[in-house]
Structure formats: structure tokens, C-alpha cells
Design an enzyme around this catalytic site. Structure first.
Site, short mmCIF file in Angstrom:
data_model
loop_
_atom_site.label_atom_id
_atom_site.label_comp_id
_atom_site.label_asym_id
_atom_site.label_seq_id
_atom_site.Cartn_x
_atom_site.Cartn_y
_atom_site.Cartn_z
CE1 TYR A 15 -3.46 2.76 0.53
CE2 TYR A 15 -2.12 3.38 2.43
CZ TYR A 15 -3.14 3.66 1.53
OH TYR A 15 -3.82 4.86 1.62
CD GLU A 37 -7.63 6.51 5.13
OE1 GLU A 37 -7.56 6.52 6.38
OE2 GLU A 37 -6.64 6.25 4.41
CD1 TRP A 45 -2.78 1.66 6.34
CD2 TRP A 45 -4.92 2.25 6.47
NE1 TRP A 45 -3.28 1.74 5.06
CE2 TRP A 45 -4.59 2.10 5.11
CE3 TRP A 45 -6.22 2.63 6.79
CZ2 TRP A 45 -5.51 2.30 4.08
CZ3 TRP A 45 -7.14 2.83 5.77
CH2 TRP A 45 -6.78 2.67 4.43
#
Length: 181
Positions: A15, A37, A45
Site C-alpha cells: 500500500y 478511511e 490501518w
């Protein structure tokens, strides 16, 4: 060298290296990042990256039209699936946000263009020496958050929106010594 947060799993590294802070204009990607998000709120995350494939499968690869049409029965089913964060408010916000984007489309407006217009279509290139310097929110994320809320979007607070802006490349927050800046 990478930004110090990009550790722990290949998903996090991929990512960081291939997506984070890379400018995009893809509508489905914008919707995916807004969803992820928002799902991250209160979580790490890495948790979201680990569940990303589940989100992609359960939300039809973030097909905005399909997600906008999910009914209460489908939402209830999603809330039983451990492949995603099973938070009713977050799942409902995903459907709601798809509906808001669909309204924009019906009015001839692209969600990605709407976001990029806040920066005159030019990415913000920050020059941080350390991840500790990165803000959690900015005047820009506050402004966009406020406008999105007026438009009926949910889970779009200024901190979520700042992370979203990084995710879609509107803001580039790679630290100076990162090889992926």
C-alpha cells in the site's frame, strides 16, 4: 527507505509503495479509500489493510451504484461477516456515502473532480523530515469535511478526510528520506 509506518505486513508495504500519496482520479478508488478511511476510525490501518480484500468482495469492488442500492437485509448480512469491521454506523455510512456520490453523478459531477477542485487539481507536496511532523488534520481537511457533511456524507471528520487525501494522492506526505516520495 520507507516511511516508518509501512511495516508489519506485505499489505502495508505494498500500500505504501504503490498507492499512498499517489495521485488518482478513479471514482471507485476514491469511494474505496473514503470507505476504508472511515472504517479505520478508532482502529489501526493495518487492521483495515488486512480486511481490505473482504471489503472489496463484499462491496462489489466498490461499485458505487451497487453499494448505493444495498438494502437493510444485505446490510444485516454484512454485519455478520468478520471479513470487514462489523460496525453498523460504519457499514451504513458506506451505503449512504455511495448514495451521495451517486447523486453527484446524477448531477454530472464526479466525486474525484469535486475533491481535486479544492486544490486546483495540483497535489500538495509536503516536506516532512519525520512522521511526527505530520498533522492529524489541516484547514483543507476541515473545509472538505464540513462541505461533505453538508452534502450528507458520514464518517468524514477532518482527521478521516486528511488520511483520505493522503490515500488518493491529493496530499503527498512521504517523509523526505522516503524512496517512494
Amino acid at each position: 527507505m520507507r516511511c516508518e509506518w509501512a511495516t508489519g505486513s506485505q499489505g502495508m508495504i505494498d500500500y505504501h509503495d504503490n498507492e499512498w500519496c499517489k495521485p488518482s482520479h478513479d471514482e471507485n478508488y476514491f469511494f474505496e479509500m473514503l470507505t476504508l478511511e472511515g472504517a479505520q476510525a478508532g482502529l489501526s490501518w493495518s487492521t483495515i489493510i488486512n480486511k481490505r480484500q473482504g471489503y472489496q468482495e463484499l462491496f462489489d469492488n466498490f461499485d458505487i451504484d451497487k453499494v448505493a442500492e444495498l438494502d437493510d437485509d444485505k446490510i444485516a448480512e454484512l454485519l455478520t461477516n468478520p471479513s470487514i469491521v462489523r460496525n453498523k454506523l460504519k457499514v451504513n455510512s458506506t451505503v449512504n456515502n455511495a448514495q451521495q456520490i451517486k447523486k453527484m453523478h446524477a448531477n454530472g459531477e464526479k466525486f474525484s473532480d469535486y475533491i481535486w477542485n479544492f486544490v486546483d487539481n495540483k497535489p500538495i507536496m509536503n516536506h516532512w523530515n519525520s512522521m511526527n511532523e505530520l498533522p492529524a488534520e489541516t484547514e483543507l481537511s476541515q473545509k472538505i469535511s464540513k462541505d461533505l457533511k453538508k452534502r450528507g456524507f458520514r464518517f468524514v471528520g477532518p482527521t478521516i478526510i486528511y488520511s483520505f487525501l493522503q490515500a488518493v494522492g491529493v496530499v503527498n506526505d512521504h517523509v523526505e528520506n522516503c524512496d517512494y516520495k
